[in-house]
Motif scaffolding. Sequence first.
Motif, PDB file in Angstrom:
ATOM      1  N   PRO B 299       0.827  -1.213   0.000  1.00 62.98           N
ATOM      2  CA  PRO B 299       0.000   0.000   0.000  1.00 62.98           C
ATOM      3  C   PRO B 299       0.857   1.257   0.000  1.00 62.98           C
ATOM      4  O   PRO B 299       1.929   1.282   0.606  1.00 62.98           O
ATOM      5  CB  PRO B 299      -0.796  -0.111   1.305  1.00 62.98           C
ATOM      6  N   GLU B 300       0.366   2.287  -0.691  1.00 60.51           N
ATOM      7  CA  GLU B 300       1.178   3.491  -0.875  1.00 60.51           C
ATOM      8  C   GLU B 300       0.546   4.766  -0.323  1.00 60.51           C
ATOM      9  O   GLU B 300       1.254   5.632   0.167  1.00 60.51           O
ATOM     10  CB  GLU B 300       1.446   3.711  -2.373  1.00 60.51           C
ATOM     11  N   TRP B 301      -0.773   4.895  -0.429  1.00 59.80           N
ATOM     12  CA  TRP B 301      -1.359   6.201  -0.143  1.00 59.80           C
ATOM     13  C   TRP B 301      -2.802   6.022   0.315  1.00 59.80           C
ATOM     14  O   TRP B 301      -3.396   4.955   0.120  1.00 59.80           O
ATOM     15  CB  TRP B 301      -1.316   7.074  -1.401  1.00 59.80           C
ATOM     16  N   ILE B 302      -3.368   7.068   0.910  1.00 55.76           N
ATOM     17  CA  ILE B 302      -4.734   7.019   1.453  1.00 55.76           C
ATOM     18  C   ILE B 302      -5.476   8.290   1.071  1.00 55.76           C
ATOM     19  O   ILE B 302      -4.910   9.389   1.110  1.00 55.76           O
ATOM     20  CB  ILE B 302      -4.690   6.909   3.001  1.00 55.76           C
ATOM     21  N   THR B 303      -6.743   8.145   0.722  1.00 55.80           N
ATOM     22  CA  THR B 303      -7.625   9.315   0.614  1.00 55.80           C
ATOM     23  C   THR B 303      -9.044   8.905   1.007  1.00 55.80           C
ATOM     24  O   THR B 303      -9.313   7.708   1.197  1.00 55.80           O
ATOM     25  CB  THR B 303      -7.582   9.943  -0.800  1.00 55.80           C
ATOM     26  N   PHE B 304      -9.923   9.891   1.121  1.00 54.70           N
ATOM     27  CA  PHE B 304     -11.289   9.646   1.593  1.00 54.70           C
ATOM     28  C   PHE B 304     -12.291  10.312   0.670  1.00 54.70           C
ATOM     29  O   PHE B 304     -11.957  11.264  -0.042  1.00 54.70           O
ATOM     30  CB  PHE B 304     -11.493  10.261   2.992  1.00 54.70           C
ATOM     31  N   THR B 305     -13.542   9.869   0.755  1.00 50.72           N
ATOM     32  CA  THR B 305     -14.613  10.667   0.157  1.00 50.72           C
ATOM     33  C   THR B 305     -14.864  11.840   1.105  1.00 50.72           C
ATOM     34  O   THR B 305     -14.638  11.717   2.319  1.00 50.72           O
ATOM     35  CB  THR B 305     -15.901   9.834  -0.012  1.00 50.72           C
ATOM     36  N   PRO B 306     -15.315  12.969   0.584  1.00 45.12           N
ATOM     37  CA  PRO B 306     -15.493  14.151   1.440  1.00 45.12           C
ATOM     38  C   PRO B 306     -16.485  13.927   2.582  1.00 45.12           C
ATOM     39  O   PRO B 306     -16.397  14.587   3.617  1.00 45.12           O
ATOM     40  CB  PRO B 306     -16.017  15.216   0.466  1.00 45.12           C
ATOM     41  N   ASP B 307     -17.423  12.972   2.394  1.00 44.09           N
ATOM     42  CA  ASP B 307     -18.416  12.721   3.450  1.00 44.09           C
ATOM     43  C   ASP B 307     -17.885  11.796   4.540  1.00 44.09           C
ATOM     44  O   ASP B 307     -18.636  11.370   5.422  1.00 44.09           O
ATOM     45  CB  ASP B 307     -19.696  12.141   2.849  1.00 44.09           C
ATOM     46  N   ASN B 308     -16.608  11.428   4.432  1.00 45.98           N
ATOM     47  CA  ASN B 308     -15.959  10.620   5.467  1.00 45.98           C
ATOM     48  C   ASN B 308     -16.363   9.148   5.448  1.00 45.98           C
ATOM     49  O   ASN B 308     -15.931   8.357   6.284  1.00 45.98           O
ATOM     50  CB  ASN B 308     -16.301  11.202   6.856  1.00 45.98           C
ATOM     51  N   LYS B 309     -17.215   8.750   4.504  1.00 49.20           N
ATOM     52  CA  LYS B 309     -17.778   7.398   4.565  1.00 49.20           C
ATOM     53  C   LYS B 309     -16.872   6.306   3.989  1.00 49.20           C
ATOM     54  O   LYS B 309     -16.958   5.154   4.373  1.00 49.20           O
ATOM     55  CB  LYS B 309     -19.126   7.367   3.835  1.00 49.20           C
TER      56      LYS B 309
END
Lengths: 163, 350
Positions: B299-309
């Motif tokens: 694994p290299e990186w992380i992001t989220f949907t803006p609603d945190n879900k």
Amino acid sequence: MNRWAVLSVVGSLVLMSQAAGLRVGAQTAGATVSQSSAVASASTEDPTLDYEFFKTRVEPIFLKKRPTHARCYVCHEEANHALKLAKLTPGNTVWTEEESKRNFETVSQLVNPGDVLGSTLLRHPLAPEAGGDAFHSGGRQFESQNDPDWKTLADWVRGQKIR
Amino acid sequence: MTRNTRLLGVGILLMLSVFMARPAAASTSRIYVTNSAGDTVTVVDPVTNKVVQTISGIEVPHGVNFSKDGKQVYISNESESVLDVVDQKSGKIVNKVPLSGHPNNIAVTKDGRNVVVCIATEPGSLDVVDIAAMKVVKIIPVKGPLHNVYVTPDGKFAVAGSVAGKRLTVVDLSTMQPVWDLAFDGGVRPMTFDTNADGSTNRIFVQLSNLHGFVVVDFAKHTEISRVMLPKGNFGKEEWRTGTPSHGIAVAPDGKTLWVNSILANAIFEYSLPDLNLLAHADLPVVERPGKAPSGAVPEWITFTPDNKTVYVSNSATRSMSAFDTQTLKKVAEITVGEVPKRINTLVLQ
């Protein structure tokens, strides 16, 4: 010593000197190169690395753009990796003789002559599902051992020569 | 038409409008992932978790970020040492900004006027690109070649990390000058931030080479205050990544949790904020290899949907992104992307 024994010793010496000559040829990069582009079969008993084969068949693979993949050269140009390829002279699209000889020396260190899958050069960019290393930061450059470029690299490791 | 019929008609119209509005309302973001060993950037709609666009023609893309209005996508291009400017709608490259050296990751200032670009070649610098002028207007010298850069949540500082220099450098964005730096015993990898009640930066969470965990830095005091180690794992050796045991760290949009990738455990871990208690984890996919034990996803990186879900993890060894429900940690999708996906980022559509 009888006649047969003398002939046997002389024959062995001739064979040994030829083998030594080939090895020196590989080490001095190009000293034994002929003008013909015909490919000679690899000798399984003496899989030395042929400079001319490297220059004409192997090096172009490092510069080749394969669909959806980055070129090997982009990441390995003067890189802090085991595979450190010479920087192309500005304006050139292929390496000069001197640069190719440097590449030959470097890349030869990543090869175990005669042992294809024992060679990092072959194993590392090969897909793990096809027998390659678990991970190559340059991705699965070769999806299978049937990839024509991978087979060319394998031929070089097996000692195939340009004659 | 009777009163009841009219009411029924209005009801049906209301229901229809709700159903028709749902996809449009939900599809307000996109997940971008750079395929670092390829020549594309993959764009995913987080509602369907399907690929909706592929940006091509960028060999060895590194960082990805966006203009303030979301109409342009900025991508650092390692093969050409430029910042590619891409039209968000068409996915076409519309401009190329030459950089002072080989770039790595990028960040956009809060006012959207500048893109800061890590220059990974010696001696190392932070290039400042003026978006209106489409050129580098300042080269900020730092100690060591740079890898990742972030703008703090309050928009006041850029924080850049050097792997070779084993150091982070904080740049005041109002003056474009380095104001402090901090040395470590390992190369600086990804970072993220939590904030104080007033929005100012509280702590930096820093991943380092050879550290299976992260360092906690007090932003105001400029000092390391603790280290948190991740649960052990057996991956990493076969993948030649023991020197980078943990890569990818991010605070969720609601600021309540911290998420950390582990290459050695082949998992993502969730920690509470501000107390940093381990809450949960999710396993990442493996690579099946003939005659050998499965290897990890790297694994290299992380992001989220803006609603945190939903949380997304880029898996460089499996050519995929894993999407997990942040509440249940259950996987909701495994999305096939390009060659060695690394940096991912979320665009909010406007």
